[in-house]
Write a protein that holds these residues in place. Structure first.
Motif, PDB file in Angstrom:
ATOM      1  N   SER A  38     -59.212 -45.399 -76.150  1.00 19.43           N
ATOM      2  CA  SER A  38     -60.615 -44.820 -75.841  1.00 19.43           C
ATOM      3  C   SER A  38     -61.157 -45.092 -74.399  1.00 19.43           C
ATOM      4  CB  SER A  38     -61.776 -45.712 -76.549  1.00 19.43           C
ATOM      5  OG  SER A  38     -61.965 -47.140 -76.116  1.00 19.43           O
ATOM      6  N   SER A  41     -56.054 -42.651 -71.137  1.00 16.46           N
ATOM      7  CA  SER A  41     -54.402 -42.128 -71.469  1.00 16.46           C
ATOM      8  C   SER A  41     -53.717 -43.352 -71.178  1.00 16.46           C
ATOM      9  CB  SER A  41     -53.957 -40.985 -70.902  1.00 16.46           C
ATOM     10  OG  SER A  41     -52.587 -40.893 -70.935  1.00 16.46           O
ATOM     11  N   THR A  73     -52.763 -37.652 -79.103  1.00 12.02           N
ATOM     12  CA  THR A  73     -51.714 -36.557 -78.695  1.00 12.02           C
ATOM     13  C   THR A  73     -50.578 -37.431 -77.927  1.00 12.02           C
ATOM     14  OG1 THR A  73     -52.917 -36.253 -76.658  1.00 12.02           O
ATOM     15  CG2 THR A  73     -53.356 -34.852 -78.597  1.00 12.02           C
ATOM     16  N   THR A  89     -57.563 -37.326 -78.984  1.00 10.03           N
ATOM     17  CA  THR A  89     -57.827 -36.103 -79.296  1.00 10.03           C
ATOM     18  C   THR A  89     -59.432 -36.213 -79.405  1.00 10.03           C
ATOM     19  OG1 THR A  89     -57.885 -36.371 -81.758  1.00 10.03           O
ATOM     20  CG2 THR A  89     -55.975 -35.530 -80.647  1.00 10.03           C
ATOM     21  N   PRO A  90     -60.394 -35.007 -79.580  1.00  8.06           N
ATOM     22  CA  PRO A  90     -61.599 -35.212 -79.818  1.00  8.06           C
ATOM     23  C   PRO A  90     -61.885 -35.924 -81.098  1.00  8.06           C
ATOM     24  CG  PRO A  90     -61.193 -33.221 -78.923  1.00  8.06           C
ATOM     25  CD  PRO A  90     -59.756 -33.873 -79.000  1.00  8.06           C
ATOM     26  N   MET A  91     -61.089 -35.589 -82.058  1.00  5.88           N
ATOM     27  CA  MET A  91     -61.094 -36.246 -83.469  1.00  5.88           C
ATOM     28  C   MET A  91     -61.071 -38.027 -83.358  1.00  5.88           C
ATOM     29  SD  MET A  91     -59.582 -35.509 -87.253  1.00  5.88           S
ATOM     30  CE  MET A  91     -57.928 -35.489 -86.761  1.00  5.88           C
ATOM     31  N   MET A  93     -61.560 -39.544 -80.644  1.00  5.54           N
ATOM     32  CA  MET A  93     -62.705 -39.949 -79.951  1.00  5.54           C
ATOM     33  C   MET A  93     -63.971 -40.411 -81.062  1.00  5.54           C
ATOM     34  SD  MET A  93     -62.184 -40.920 -76.892  1.00  5.54           S
ATOM     35  CE  MET A  93     -63.726 -41.064 -76.183  1.00  5.54           C
ATOM     36  N   SER A  94     -64.177 -39.409 -81.921  1.00  7.40           N
ATOM     37  CA  SER A  94     -65.203 -39.374 -82.940  1.00  7.40           C
ATOM     38  C   SER A  94     -65.020 -40.790 -83.819  1.00  7.40           C
ATOM     39  CB  SER A  94     -65.457 -38.034 -83.375  1.00  7.40           C
ATOM     40  OG  SER A  94     -64.370 -37.780 -84.454  1.00  7.40           O
ATOM     41  N   ARG A  96     -63.525 -43.393 -82.752  1.00  5.92           N
ATOM     42  CA  ARG A  96     -63.882 -44.628 -82.107  1.00  5.92           C
ATOM     43  C   ARG A  96     -65.226 -44.874 -82.083  1.00  5.92           C
ATOM     44  NH1 ARG A  96     -63.953 -49.444 -80.235  1.00  5.92           N
ATOM     45  NH2 ARG A  96     -64.572 -49.555 -77.996  1.00  5.92           N
TER      46      ARG A  96
END
Length: 128
Positions: A38, A41, A73, A89-91, A93-94, A96
């Motif tokens: 989070s 990279s 990824t 990925t955005p998922m 991050m969600s 987290r």
């Protein structure tokens, strides 16, 4: 069974799928890896260093599982030596965001849990 207004009762299939997802994110290492990613990279060696106690093999297994499930990824750059990095990925991050309160709760209550365990262990040792 109590169902909130506007909420459908879960089917047995939904419950099985939910259990699968919770198994993925509820293992010993996944949330720690997500936590470190989070912040941006990371390369494998950085994650290995930052996730205290994880073996190389377990980090590999965890990263592959999270990649397979779309949480992160894996990017390979063709340089010498090859540069492999991992990012959420955005998922991811969600995930987290969703688990941050649990991690904060864990940190806040570690001393309480340690004290409760010590008290329990002392009590059960005197019972034997």
């Amino acid at each position: 069974m109590n169902v909130e207004p506007g909420e459908l009762p879960p089917s047995a299939a939904d419950a099985c799928r939910t259990r699968e997802v919770l198994d993925i994110v509820g293992d010993k290492w996944s949330l720690l890896v997500v936590r470190h990613l989070s912040q941006g990279s990371r390369r494998f060696t950085e994650l290995k260093r930052d996730v205290d106690g994880i073996s190389q093999r377990m980090l590999t297994v965890t990263l592959r599982a999270l990649e397979r499930d779309g949480i992160l990824t894996r990017t390979v750059r063709n340089v010498m030596p090859p540069h492999v990095s991992y990012a959420l990925t955005p998922m991811g991050m969600s995930l987290r965001v969703a688990t941050l309160p649990l991690l904060e709760w864990s940190i806040a209550h570690v001393p309480d849990i340690d004290a409760a365990r010590a008290q329990f262990d002392t009590r059960t040792q005197s019972d034997t």
